[in-house]
Design an enzyme around this catalytic site. Structure first.
Site, PDB file in Angstrom:
ATOM      1  N   ALA A  24       0.561  -7.995   3.876  1.00  0.00           N
ATOM      2  CA  ALA A  24      -1.113  -8.217   3.965  1.00  0.00           C
ATOM      3  C   ALA A  24      -1.252  -6.591   3.848  1.00  0.00           C
ATOM      4  O   ALA A  24      -2.951  -6.669   4.075  1.00  0.00           O
ATOM      5  CB  ALA A  24      -1.106  -8.728   4.527  1.00  0.00           C
ATOM      6  N   HIS A  42      -0.690   6.962 -13.197  1.00  0.00           N
ATOM      7  CA  HIS A  42      -0.564   6.392 -11.848  1.00  0.00           C
ATOM      8  C   HIS A  42      -0.854   7.956 -10.435  1.00  0.00           C
ATOM      9  O   HIS A  42      -0.152   8.738 -11.117  1.00  0.00           O
ATOM     10  CB  HIS A  42      -0.006   5.425 -11.251  1.00  0.00           C
ATOM     11  CG  HIS A  42       0.448   4.285 -12.835  1.00  0.00           C
ATOM     12  ND1 HIS A  42       1.118   3.803 -13.218  1.00  0.00           N
ATOM     13  CD2 HIS A  42      -0.537   2.944 -11.561  1.00  0.00           C
ATOM     14  CE1 HIS A  42       0.667   2.625 -14.075  1.00  0.00           C
ATOM     15  NE2 HIS A  42       0.087   1.854 -13.159  1.00  0.00           N
ATOM     16  N   LYS A  82       3.006   6.800  -5.775  1.00  0.00           N
ATOM     17  CA  LYS A  82       4.034   5.596  -6.858  1.00  0.00           C
ATOM     18  C   LYS A  82       5.374   6.039  -7.053  1.00  0.00           C
ATOM     19  O   LYS A  82       5.289   7.121  -7.698  1.00  0.00           O
ATOM     20  CB  LYS A  82       3.152   5.523  -8.330  1.00  0.00           C
ATOM     21  CG  LYS A  82       4.300   4.299  -9.093  1.00  0.00           C
ATOM     22  CD  LYS A  82       3.354   3.858  -9.932  1.00  0.00           C
ATOM     23  CE  LYS A  82       3.853   2.881 -11.291  1.00  0.00           C
ATOM     24  NZ  LYS A  82       4.242   1.315 -10.053  1.00  0.00           N
TER      25      LYS A  82
END
Length: 269
Positions: A9, A155, A159
């Site tokens: 989260a 990206h 990444k």
């Protein structure tokens, strides 16, 4: 009301998932987790996501929150199979956005679905990207083989994997449409004297830089003309909203192993 647990989260995607849940009156955050030793353990998930307190503390394990949840939406790494098994045992659904899964992992998920689990697994939850998958397949089937195919993805500089899971999915779709084999016919970059391009290959190229959220282009190039299909993401909310759409889909779906093409009704009959 759909009750959702978000593993990871405090991560980039985790925060946007929490924020989008908080903004939707039909969704409720039922639980939030983070990895062992995380500095965010014990903090309110809403505060971490920047949307104010939601009354859900970030914990290390899903624990009892699974009982009041309907679906897990998991973009984290490390415990995806564990979470899928937990969901299956408790009659809950799971949406998986983790791209770093082995073929063995995917086979295990399919077995869980065969045993009654409800699972959506996709390399990209953007509605636009899934339309790109659909259109790329159609283009590859219609355009003759004198159109060379290249896949280019870009990206952000943090990444860790390359090519992206979305680019891999694109190449798999293109290989199937052209009767090629991914392992044998996809060429990852070119360096040195590699010879002329053959008709039986798909080029794959990865770009990393800055804060690029995610760009994907499929290039079909022939003598005198070319077709380019491109999707560019400017916010992770596009992935979060797609994943939550998948969660709604699973709320009424029969047991099975699904992807976003199923969620969006784009599967060919």
């Amino acid at each position: 009301m759909l009750n959702i647990i978000i593993p990871g989260a405090a991560g980039r995607m985790g925060r946007r998932l929490v924020a989008n849940i908080a903004a939707d009156p039909e969704l409720n955050l039922a639980g939030a987790t983070e990895r062992e030793g995380s500095e965010f353990l014990g903090l309110d998930a809403g505060t971490v996501a920047g949307v104010g307190e939601l009354g859900i503390k970030i914990t290390e394990e899903i624990g009892e929150s699974i009982r009041k949840a309907d679906v897990i939406v998991d973009f984290s790494t490390g415990k995806v199979l564990e979470h899928a098994e937990l969901a299956a045992r408790n009659g809950k659904a799971i949406v998986i956005g983790t791209t770093a899964l082995s073929e063995e992992d995917k086979e295990q998920l399919k077995k869980l679905a065969d045993q009654g689990a409800r699972i959506v697994l996709a390399s990209n939850y953007s509605i636009g990207v899934n339309l790109l998958f659909y259109l790329s397949e159609i283009a590859a089937e219609i355009l003759p083989d004198d159109f060379d195919i290249e896949v280019i993805e870009a990206h952000h500089n943090q990444k860790k994997d390359a090519p992206s899971g979305t680019a891999v999915t694109l190449a798999e779709i293109l290989c199937k449409a052209r009767g090629l084999d991914y392992q044998e016919d996809v060429r990852h970059g070119r360096n040195g004297i590699v010879g002329a391009r053959t008709k039986h290959e798909i080029g794959m190229h990865s770009i990393r830089g800055g804060d690029i959220v995610g760009d994907h282009t499929v290039l079909f190039a022939a003598l005198g003309e070319r077709v380019e299909l491109t999707h560019k993401a400017s916010s992770r909310d596009t992935f979060a909203k797609g994943a939550l759409r998948a969660a709604r889909f699973l709320a009424s779906a029969k047991p099975g192993f699904y992807d976003m093409q199923d969620v969006l009704g784009l599967k060919k009959s």
